[in-house]
Design a protein around this motif. Sequence first.
Motif, PDB file in Angstrom:
ATOM      1  N   PRO A  53       0.818  -1.228   0.000  1.00  0.00           N
ATOM      2  CA  PRO A  53       0.000   0.000   0.000  1.00  0.00           C
ATOM      3  C   PRO A  53       0.843   1.265   0.000  1.00  0.00           C
ATOM      4  CG  PRO A  53      -0.047  -1.028   2.169  1.00  0.00           C
ATOM      5  CD  PRO A  53       0.663  -1.980   1.270  1.00  0.00           C
ATOM      6  N   GLY A  54       2.012   1.222   0.655  1.00  0.00           N
ATOM      7  CA  GLY A  54       2.865   2.417   0.746  1.00  0.00           C
ATOM      8  C   GLY A  54       3.370   2.870  -0.607  1.00  0.00           C
ATOM      9  N   ILE A  55       3.890   1.919  -1.402  1.00  0.00           N
ATOM     10  CA  ILE A  55       4.415   2.272  -2.725  1.00  0.00           C
ATOM     11  C   ILE A  55       3.289   2.674  -3.664  1.00  0.00           C
ATOM     12  CG2 ILE A  55       5.561   1.305  -4.772  1.00  0.00           C
ATOM     13  CD1 ILE A  55       7.389  -0.233  -2.876  1.00  0.00           C
ATOM     14  N   THR A  56       2.148   1.991  -3.544  1.00  0.00           N
ATOM     15  CA  THR A  56       0.992   2.369  -4.377  1.00  0.00           C
ATOM     16  C   THR A  56       0.562   3.803  -4.075  1.00  0.00           C
ATOM     17  OG1 THR A  56       0.252   0.063  -4.406  1.00  0.00           O
ATOM     18  CG2 THR A  56      -1.357   1.746  -5.014  1.00  0.00           C
ATOM     19  N   LEU A  57       0.486   4.140  -2.782  1.00  0.00           N
ATOM     20  CA  LEU A  57       0.108   5.515  -2.403  1.00  0.00           C
ATOM     21  C   LEU A  57       1.176   6.517  -2.830  1.00  0.00           C
ATOM     22  CD1 LEU A  57      -1.399   4.868   1.159  1.00  0.00           C
ATOM     23  CD2 LEU A  57      -2.627   5.529  -0.917  1.00  0.00           C
ATOM     24  N   LEU A  58       2.452   6.091  -2.755  1.00  0.00           N
ATOM     25  CA  LEU A  58       3.541   6.970  -3.180  1.00  0.00           C
ATOM     26  C   LEU A  58       3.429   7.270  -4.680  1.00  0.00           C
ATOM     27  CD1 LEU A  58       6.263   8.379  -2.511  1.00  0.00           C
ATOM     28  CD2 LEU A  58       7.390   6.230  -3.104  1.00  0.00           C
ATOM     29  N   VAL A  59       3.200   6.221  -5.481  1.00  0.00           N
ATOM     30  CA  VAL A  59       3.030   6.406  -6.927  1.00  0.00           C
ATOM     31  C   VAL A  59       1.820   7.289  -7.207  1.00  0.00           C
ATOM     32  CG1 VAL A  59       2.498   5.209  -9.088  1.00  0.00           C
ATOM     33  CG2 VAL A  59       4.181   4.241  -7.522  1.00  0.00           C
ATOM     34  N   LEU A  60       0.734   7.048  -6.472  1.00  0.00           N
ATOM     35  CA  LEU A  60      -0.469   7.854  -6.646  1.00  0.00           C
ATOM     36  C   LEU A  60      -0.203   9.321  -6.313  1.00  0.00           C
ATOM     37  CD1 LEU A  60      -3.531   8.157  -7.112  1.00  0.00           C
ATOM     38  CD2 LEU A  60      -3.865   7.515  -4.712  1.00  0.00           C
ATOM     39  N   GLY A  61       0.498   9.560  -5.201  1.00  0.00           N
ATOM     40  CA  GLY A  61       0.789  10.939  -4.810  1.00  0.00           C
ATOM     41  C   GLY A  61       1.663  11.658  -5.810  1.00  0.00           C
ATOM     42  N   ILE A  62       2.707  10.954  -6.303  1.00  0.00           N
ATOM     43  CA  ILE A  62       3.596  11.586  -7.297  1.00  0.00           C
ATOM     44  C   ILE A  62       2.831  11.850  -8.597  1.00  0.00           C
ATOM     45  CG2 ILE A  62       5.735  11.325  -8.606  1.00  0.00           C
ATOM     46  CD1 ILE A  62       6.556   9.255  -6.404  1.00  0.00           C
ATOM     47  N   GLY A  63       2.005  10.871  -8.993  1.00  0.00           N
ATOM     48  CA  GLY A  63       1.250  11.029 -10.231  1.00  0.00           C
ATOM     49  C   GLY A  63       0.292  12.205 -10.178  1.00  0.00           C
ATOM     50  N   LEU A  64      -0.403  12.353  -9.061  1.00  0.00           N
ATOM     51  CA  LEU A  64      -1.341  13.472  -8.936  1.00  0.00           C
ATOM     52  C   LEU A  64      -0.612  14.812  -8.862  1.00  0.00           C
ATOM     53  CD1 LEU A  64      -4.033  12.027  -6.491  1.00  0.00           C
ATOM     54  CD2 LEU A  64      -4.110  12.199  -8.983  1.00  0.00           C
ATOM     55  N   SER A  65       0.592  14.805  -8.276  1.00  0.00           N
ATOM     56  CA  SER A  65       1.355  16.057  -8.227  1.00  0.00           C
ATOM     57  C   SER A  65       1.812  16.483  -9.617  1.00  0.00           C
ATOM     58  CB  SER A  65       2.567  15.907  -7.295  1.00  0.00           C
ATOM     59  OG  SER A  65       3.531  15.047  -7.879  1.00  0.00           O
ATOM     60  N   ASN A  66       1.890  15.503 -10.550  1.00  0.00           N
ATOM     61  CA  ASN A  66       2.320  15.823 -11.915  1.00  0.00           C
ATOM     62  C   ASN A  66       1.359  16.773 -12.634  1.00  0.00           C
ATOM     63  OD1 ASN A  66       4.566  14.235 -11.672  1.00  0.00           O
ATOM     64  ND2 ASN A  66       3.748  12.495 -12.814  1.00  0.00           N
ATOM     65  N   ILE A  67       0.073  16.716 -12.266  1.00  0.00           N
ATOM     66  CA  ILE A  67      -0.918  17.499 -13.021  1.00  0.00           C
ATOM     67  C   ILE A  67      -1.390  18.724 -12.252  1.00  0.00           C
ATOM     68  CG2 ILE A  67      -1.726  15.473 -14.301  1.00  0.00           C
ATOM     69  CD1 ILE A  67      -4.148  15.432 -12.395  1.00  0.00           C
ATOM     70  N   GLN A  68      -0.704  19.046 -11.145  1.00  0.00           N
ATOM     71  CA  GLN A  68      -1.126  20.219 -10.383  1.00  0.00           C
ATOM     72  C   GLN A  68      -1.023  21.502 -11.207  1.00  0.00           C
ATOM     73  OE1 GLN A  68      -2.622  20.233  -7.306  1.00  0.00           O
ATOM     74  NE2 GLN A  68      -2.624  18.030  -7.798  1.00  0.00           N
ATOM     75  N   THR A  69       0.002  21.550 -12.079  1.00  0.00           N
ATOM     76  CA  THR A  69       0.170  22.733 -12.935  1.00  0.00           C
ATOM     77  C   THR A  69      -1.032  22.915 -13.852  1.00  0.00           C
ATOM     78  OG1 THR A  69       2.540  22.319 -12.924  1.00  0.00           O
ATOM     79  CG2 THR A  69       1.737  23.880 -14.547  1.00  0.00           C
ATOM     80  N   VAL A  70      -1.537  21.795 -14.370  1.00  0.00           N
ATOM     81  CA  VAL A  70      -2.699  21.847 -15.267  1.00  0.00           C
ATOM     82  C   VAL A  70      -3.927  22.360 -14.524  1.00  0.00           C
ATOM     83  CG1 VAL A  70      -4.211  20.446 -16.728  1.00  0.00           C
ATOM     84  CG2 VAL A  70      -1.767  19.960 -16.635  1.00  0.00           C
ATOM     85  N   LEU A  71      -4.095  21.872 -13.301  1.00  0.00           N
ATOM     86  CA  LEU A  71      -5.301  22.225 -12.550  1.00  0.00           C
ATOM     87  C   LEU A  71      -5.296  23.679 -12.108  1.00  0.00           C
ATOM     88  CD1 LEU A  71      -5.607  19.021 -10.322  1.00  0.00           C
ATOM     89  CD2 LEU A  71      -6.667  19.467 -12.522  1.00  0.00           C
ATOM     90  N   ARG A  72      -4.112  24.265 -11.933  1.00  0.00           N
ATOM     91  CA  ARG A  72      -4.025  25.632 -11.406  1.00  0.00           C
ATOM     92  C   ARG A  72      -4.003  26.696 -12.505  1.00  0.00           C
ATOM     93  NH1 ARG A  72      -0.013  23.360  -7.838  1.00  0.00           N
ATOM     94  NH2 ARG A  72       1.577  24.222  -9.213  1.00  0.00           N
ATOM     95  N   SER A  73      -3.790  26.284 -13.781  1.00  0.00           N
ATOM     96  CA  SER A  73      -3.611  27.269 -14.860  1.00  0.00           C
ATOM     97  C   SER A  73      -4.655  27.051 -15.947  1.00  0.00           C
ATOM     98  CB  SER A  73      -2.197  27.155 -15.449  1.00  0.00           C
ATOM     99  OG  SER A  73      -1.217  27.200 -14.428  1.00  0.00           O
TER     100      SER A  73
END
Length: 831
Positions: A801-821
């Motif tokens: 679960p830790g690595i899955t959540l880590l991958v999920l967190g990194i993946g979602l952080s990848n699109i923060q720029t899209v969501l804010r602009s």
Amino acid sequence: MAWRDAKASKVRLLLFIASIILGIAAVVSIQLFSTNLKDNIQSQSKTLMGADFIIDSRQEPTARAKAIIDSLNPDASEVNFVSMVAFPKNGGSKLVKVRGLEGNFPFYGKIKSEPETAASVYQESGGALVDATLLLQFNIKPGDSIKIGALTLPISGALKSIPGSSAIASSVAPPVVIPYRFVEATELLQFGSRKEYQYFYKASDTLNLKRLEDKLEPILDLENADLDTHTSTTRRLGKRYENVGRFLNLAAFIALLLGCIGIASSVHIYIKEKLSAIAVLKCMGASRGQSFLIFLIQIAGIGVIGGLVGSLIGVALQFVFPYLLKDFLPFTLEITISVQPIAIGIFLGFFMSVLFALLPLLRTWFVSPLDVLRVNVNASQEPQKIRVLVYGAILVFLFLFSLWLIKDAWYAAGFVLATVFTFSMLALVALAFIKTIKRFFPKHWNFTARQGLLNLFRPNNQTVVLVVAIGLGTFLISTLYFTKDILLAKTEVGQSTKNANIIILDVQPNQREAVAKSITSQNLPVLDNIPLVTMRMHSLKGRLVNDIRQDSTRQIRGWILNHEFRTTYRDSLIASEELLEGKWTPRLKPDEPVTISISDNLASDAKLTIGDAVVFNVQGVLMETTVGSIRKVDWSQMQLNFSIVFPEGVLEQAPQFNVFTTSAPNETSSATLQQDLVAKYPNVSIIDLRQIYTIIEDILDKVSWIINFMAFFSILTGVIVLIGSVRTSKYQRIKESVLLRTLGAKNKHILQISALEYVFLGLLGSLVGMLLALISSLCLAVFVFKEPFLPSSTPFLVFLPGITLLVLGIGLSNIQTVLRSSPLEILRREG
């Protein structure tokens, strides 16, 4: 152009250089730390003996033995013997081992006493150091006196531990240390007295102890003397040291692989994004060589810089370790640094970067100017032959690197094959997963769920790359964790009531029940009740021992011919034994030939095999026996093991005594038990093993903490590289997310789509990696560490679960720029 492009792409190249720095820092620090640790622990292991090597004799050395002893110029000497001592203060008496010391002993470690100064002044003051438990037992304090034979000495201090107390077989009583010059005044060393002379040596760095032992041991053996080096005295810990070294090498290999994964994944995406720019350069007249060299120079330069920075970080960590370890290690960790690891780190940084970036770099060579106009993402592909050559070079590099680490070609080949197998399995699983989704696509799911699955096999997807990166990272981290557990399971001594730390000797047959009742009445367990019968060998395979002893060409070791064996009888093997040859005989009927079981080391030293005849002198009675079985005995287990074991039905009527063992949780309970037994049974002798446990447990505690530290360091490296691997997918997601927003998708839809994709990737990669780690750890346990493997559930409960959540967190952080602009702003920026 290489410099300008690197400046413009410094953010994207940050992941690349971070992978190099982390990988090289881990390798250099582990290699340096492994070397320093080995040197330090090897030095600490000498405290079990207190010297580099010892020559000892059970009698006054012969003229020839004395000549050898004197020629080596001993740095300290000792005579020890067993005797009763008395305490004039209260009339108490006890069987002890008197050690008369002369010289600056010990050379390694120190004598621990209370007060601390007593160990350094007892020689000059003419006092005695008396075992701390013994003082508690008889309510004696420093300043009181002890009577040894005809000599009375003041007690300088309580003896807590002393190097050289690890020889359990010869330690039949608590130690009492006195100056050597007073031994004669005790008047205890008479003709026929049992005594031992020991001569301690501190060897120079250039002295080869193994060669010295091989040369002198046969000569001294003929003179009834023996030479022991500190390595042979600490043989019980040798296997653990060997396994710790293997573990550190495994950690270094894994750290390098993690760095290589980071390099390959980051350069793969970086070059993929540069292909259109390279096509433009070629339209403007740049040649293949020029476009290739621009990025080769860039990657190689960053590799050298990353290798240098990583090496310096690895070296700097060596100076931090003493501060990190000061609360855990009772000795000062001495650090030595050389230029070699820095040079190796820079070379590795350069070579790793170029080699693992070579495949994507070669794509720049085959980029066509027409790719500017083409939409096909597979327009530029290197030939299959070149790809095979590059993969071959990578395998050769991994083999040579692992061979450099572990110095064994078979193990090195095994590591490389295991890595290739893991890589292939992960790639196959990812491809099979993609095909399965395509074939059984859930068309009735809602839009976000369908889009999340579609992302796994859309054009320009990274499913295989990310599954391999996540899976391989999880595989390496889990393998390291499982391996850590294998080693730590063997670094426990005396941690439970199953381990005896009190041995009660000379219990007569009519005292057995009463002694057992005395032990249990104090809420202590009776762990063993073992009968002992003493005997000597009378003849071997028809030859009298006296005749063999006079034969200068004999191959039988001298100790066999002079040793008084303490044997036992029982109907079964114990946990520390394994039958190698022959048949175990549990019980003999009257008038049946006597068959015995001998240990493998006795069989080797006495040149005995199954069916050979051995006649024993059992306290004046000759007994004919035949070797019926040979056992492998694990002498590393701290329990009573025997070279010779008889079946039941033979020795029951022979003169014998019993040995009881128990476990006292603390010094007070040990002293209380000893006071009670000595008062009731004056003939009983008691050995307290806690002093030996103190030295051994100190060393094993150091090993345990270091294993945990190095595992944590490499796991942390793996997590950071894993972050880098997933972050490389950021630039592939931006344009698609922008297009979705342009078509009317809300932020929550984009988050759900990305979350589902990364959850699938994280679960698939980490689960397959963990299952493969189980297989590899089992192979490591059986073939490399030669230890049993009991997998821990922690990786499945934490890592999955830790690595899955880590991958999920990194993946979602990848699109923060899209969501804010706004979509237009991002498209302009990307263009």
